[in-house]
Structure formats: C-alpha cells, structure tokens
Design an enzyme around this catalytic site. Structure first.
Site, short mmCIF file in Angstrom:
data_model
loop_
_atom_site.label_atom_id
_atom_site.label_comp_id
_atom_site.label_asym_id
_atom_site.label_seq_id
_atom_site.Cartn_x
_atom_site.Cartn_y
_atom_site.Cartn_z
N HIS A 5 0.83 -1.20 0.00
CA HIS A 5 0.00 0.00 0.00
C HIS A 5 0.86 1.25 0.00
O HIS A 5 2.04 1.20 0.29
CB HIS A 5 -0.96 0.02 1.21
CG HIS A 5 -0.28 0.05 2.54
ND1 HIS A 5 -0.13 -1.06 3.32
CD2 HIS A 5 0.28 1.07 3.24
CE1 HIS A 5 0.51 -0.74 4.43
NE2 HIS A 5 0.77 0.55 4.40
N ARG A 9 -1.45 10.88 4.72
CA ARG A 9 -2.05 11.48 5.92
C ARG A 9 -3.13 12.46 5.46
O ARG A 9 -2.88 13.28 4.56
CB ARG A 9 -1.00 12.19 6.74
CG ARG A 9 -0.03 11.23 7.40
CD ARG A 9 1.02 11.97 8.23
NE ARG A 9 1.91 11.03 8.85
CZ ARG A 9 3.05 10.60 8.30
NH1 ARG A 9 3.43 11.05 7.12
NH2 ARG A 9 3.81 9.72 8.92
N GLU A 56 -3.69 3.52 1.82
CA GLU A 56 -3.96 3.65 3.25
C GLU A 56 -4.09 5.14 3.57
O GLU A 56 -3.17 5.91 3.34
CB GLU A 56 -2.82 3.06 4.07
CG GLU A 56 -2.94 3.30 5.56
CD GLU A 56 -1.69 2.92 6.34
OE1 GLU A 56 -1.55 3.39 7.48
OE2 GLU A 56 -0.84 2.16 5.82
N ASN A 60 -4.72 11.31 11.82
CA ASN A 60 -4.23 11.54 13.18
C ASN A 60 -5.21 12.49 13.85
O ASN A 60 -5.39 13.62 13.39
CB ASN A 60 -2.81 12.12 13.15
CG ASN A 60 -1.81 11.12 12.64
OD1 ASN A 60 -1.65 10.04 13.21
ND2 ASN A 60 -1.17 11.43 11.54
N HIS A 74 3.11 12.03 -7.07
CA HIS A 74 1.71 11.75 -7.34
C HIS A 74 1.44 10.25 -7.27
O HIS A 74 2.36 9.45 -7.26
CB HIS A 74 1.30 12.28 -8.72
CG HIS A 74 2.06 11.66 -9.86
ND1 HIS A 74 3.22 12.20 -10.33
CD2 HIS A 74 1.83 10.55 -10.59
CE1 HIS A 74 3.69 11.43 -11.32
NE2 HIS A 74 2.85 10.42 -11.50
N GLU A 122 -2.49 11.23 -10.98
CA GLU A 122 -2.37 11.25 -12.44
C GLU A 122 -3.23 10.15 -13.03
O GLU A 122 -3.23 9.02 -12.55
CB GLU A 122 -0.91 11.01 -12.85
CG GLU A 122 -0.70 10.95 -14.34
CD GLU A 122 0.74 10.62 -14.72
OE1 GLU A 122 1.14 10.95 -15.84
OE2 GLU A 122 1.46 10.02 -13.90
#
Length: 131
Positions: A5, A9, A56, A60, A74, A122
């Site tokens: 993965h 964030r 993923e 936070n 990207h 992209e």
C-alpha cells in the site's frame, strides 16, 4: 515481495473516503480506530488487499492539514479513457489541475487531479506504452 500500500495522511477522513470512493470509484476495504495512538486507518482500493496494491489513509486525531513538501509526486491510476474520466471527476466536483491531453514530452494521454488534501493523482490511458 510485493508492494502492499501507499499511505497518505489526511485532515478529514470522511471527506477523503468520500472522494476516493465516490469520485474515483475505490472501495473502502477496512477502517480501524486506534484510541491508544489517537489515529484511524482506512484502506481503499480497486480490489482486495490479497491481490492488489491499495491506498492507506491515516487520520491523526485533531490534525486538520499537512505540509505536503517538495518530495511528494503523485499517485498514478490507469483508466480506460483519460478524457472521459477527467470529465467525470469535474462533474463530481473534483479539482482538475491539468486537463487531459498528451504529456509534454511524448504522446501518452494523461491528466492530473487533486484530492481534498492536495495530493496529486495522475490518470494515464490504459493503452500507454510501459518503459
């Protein structure tokens, strides 16, 4: 070995999940809260994690934005028709930052969009030549 993965964030988890599922057509595969660490993870993709690389999203708790820095590039997604996919993103309220068309040093058709946190994505036509 296999690539599992890529983690991003995000500042608003639900807004990001909505973007990746409703605008880009991914499926939310799993989501878990980690109270001891004060974060939530959501895994999304176009297929299950056993056979596909997924995305993923890490939220936070209490952090609303991040400095993306100069090192991030990207995520690339192969699509059947870059022009139609870009128009569908616009129709869904997504932000197109580079319209569909040939790349500047070749003939491959590409486009760029941004997710809610400013990460670039992209689109590349599925008939592109792989080097």
């Amino acid at each position: 070995m296999r690539l599992l993965h890529t983690m991003l964030r995000v500042g608003d988890l639900q807004k990001s999940i909505d973007f990746y599922t409703q605008v880009l057509g991914m499926k939310l595969l799993r989501q878990n809260d980690y109270p001891a660490g004060e974060f939530t993870l959501a895994f999304l993709g176009y297929g299950n994690e056993d056979e596909n690389t997924v995305l993923e999203l890490t939220y936070n708790w209490g952090v609303e934005s991040y400095d993306l820095g100069a090192g991030y590039g990207h995520i690339a997604i192969e699509v059947p028709d870059v022009y139609k996919t870009t128009e569908a993103v616009k129709a869904a309220g997504g932000k197109v930052i580079r319209e569909a068309g040939p790349m500047n040093a070749g003939t491959t058709i590409i486009a760029f969009i941004e997710d809610p946190d400013g990460y670039q994505i992209e689109f590349i036509g599925e008939n592109h030549i792989r080097n």
